[in-house]
Design a protein around this motif. Structure first.
Motif, short mmCIF file in Angstrom:
data_model
loop_
_atom_site.label_atom_id
_atom_site.label_comp_id
_atom_site.label_asym_id
_atom_site.label_seq_id
_atom_site.Cartn_x
_atom_site.Cartn_y
_atom_site.Cartn_z
N VAL A 1 7.26 7.28 -5.23
CA VAL A 1 6.27 6.57 -4.40
C VAL A 1 6.96 5.50 -3.56
O VAL A 1 7.81 4.77 -4.06
CB VAL A 1 5.17 5.90 -5.28
N SER B 1 4.87 10.00 -0.69
CA SER B 1 4.65 9.76 -2.11
C SER B 1 4.12 11.03 -2.77
O SER B 1 3.16 11.64 -2.26
CB SER B 1 3.65 8.61 -2.31
N THR C 1 -2.32 0.83 -4.41
CA THR C 1 -1.71 -0.47 -4.13
C THR C 1 -0.78 -0.90 -5.24
O THR C 1 -0.90 -0.49 -6.40
CB THR C 1 -2.78 -1.56 -3.95
N PHE D 1 5.94 2.17 -1.19
CA PHE D 1 4.87 1.23 -0.91
C PHE D 1 5.27 0.35 0.28
O PHE D 1 6.40 -0.16 0.34
CB PHE D 1 4.59 0.32 -2.10
N VAL E 1 -0.23 -1.99 -10.59
CA VAL E 1 -0.29 -0.81 -9.74
C VAL E 1 -1.58 -0.06 -9.99
O VAL E 1 -2.05 0.03 -11.13
CB VAL E 1 0.94 0.10 -9.99
N THR F 1 0.84 -1.20 0.00
CA THR F 1 0.00 0.00 0.00
C THR F 1 0.88 1.24 0.00
O THR F 1 1.89 1.30 0.72
CB THR F 1 -0.91 0.01 1.24
N ALA F 2 0.49 2.24 -0.79
CA ALA F 2 1.29 3.46 -0.88
C ALA F 2 1.41 4.14 0.48
O ALA F 2 0.43 4.27 1.21
CB ALA F 2 0.66 4.41 -1.89
N ASP F 3 2.62 4.56 0.80
CA ASP F 3 2.87 5.38 1.98
C ASP F 3 2.57 6.83 1.58
O ASP F 3 3.42 7.53 1.02
CB ASP F 3 4.33 5.22 2.40
N SER F 4 1.35 7.26 1.84
CA SER F 4 0.87 8.54 1.33
C SER F 4 1.72 9.72 1.80
O SER F 4 1.86 10.72 1.09
CB SER F 4 -0.59 8.77 1.74
N VAL G 1 -3.16 3.51 -8.42
CA VAL G 1 -2.98 4.62 -7.48
C VAL G 1 -3.93 5.77 -7.80
O VAL G 1 -4.35 5.96 -8.95
CB VAL G 1 -1.52 5.15 -7.48
#
Length: 208
Positions: A203, A45, A69, A205, A82, A39-42, A84
């Motif tokens: 990004v 990113s 993701t 993840f 991917v 999962t993206a580390d907002s 996003v």
């Protein structure tokens, strides 16, 4: 005698110097990557954008809080997927006036010049991945401003390892792409402000 003392001092201090050099938790080593969904580390990113302004110079801004993701198997990188989303409403520039212009409503009930006050999130969904060592071309569909168009990212794997703050397995990527904003219905001030928009993406993840 002085020479012997200098050698002794160096021998004593060398381990202390070595101990003070910390190793980074991430490295571009594919053997550190394990298969799974990430999962993206907002918070870490970003999608940067750059346009030409009047032919004088470039102007740039960023979209933060990227979410989404990544499904990845290092044994089969071509099967990676991917998906996003990019919150257009959180666009940031160095000029408060320009940021307001990007998000303000159209005059007298007309269409906004750029995105308007309540823009939908942009979304990129991959359709294929062509790996080449630590790099890959990621083809997919970008939906922006209600329009969906094919876009290809030139991506690079930049690091993997355990995040020292939360201990989660993390992988990082950077990518570039170029789009034409007119293809997404954002036509204001072309060609004074370039139709071509360069994207610079970073990004991280974290594994679920």
């Amino acid at each position: 005698m002085r020479h012997a003392i200098a050698i002794l001092a160096l021998a004593v201090s060398a381990p202390l110097v070595a101990a003070s050099v910390q190793q980074l938790p991430g490295a571009p080593d594919a053997s550190r990557v394990t298969a799974g969904t990430y999962t993206a580390d907002s918070g870490h990113s970003l999608v940067g954008w750059r346009v030409d302004h009047f032919g004088f110079n470039s102007y740039f801004g960023i979209f933060g809080d990227v979410a989404g993701t990544l499904t990845l198997d290092p044994a089969n990188p071509a099967a990676a997927k991917v998906d996003v989303t990019i919150p257009v409403s959180k666009v940031t520039t160095a000029s408060a006036g320009l940021t307001d212009h990007l998000l303000r409503a159209g005059k007298d009930g007309g269409q906004p010049d750029f995105f308007g006050p309540n823009p939908a999130d942009a979304r990129f969904v991959s359709t294929s991945v062509t790996p080449n060592g630590n790099r890959a071309r990621i083809a997919g569909n970008l939906t922006l401003n209600g329009q969906t168009r094919p876009v290809t990212l030139d991506a690079e794997f930049t690091g993997a390892g355990a995040n020292p703050m939360n201990k989660k397995e993390t992988v990082g990527f950077e990518a570039t792409a170029t789009i034409k904003r007119s293809e997404f219905g954002v036509n204001y001030a072309i060609p004074m402000v370039s139709d071509e928009v360069k994207l610079d993406i970073t990004v991280a993840f974290e594994k679920n």
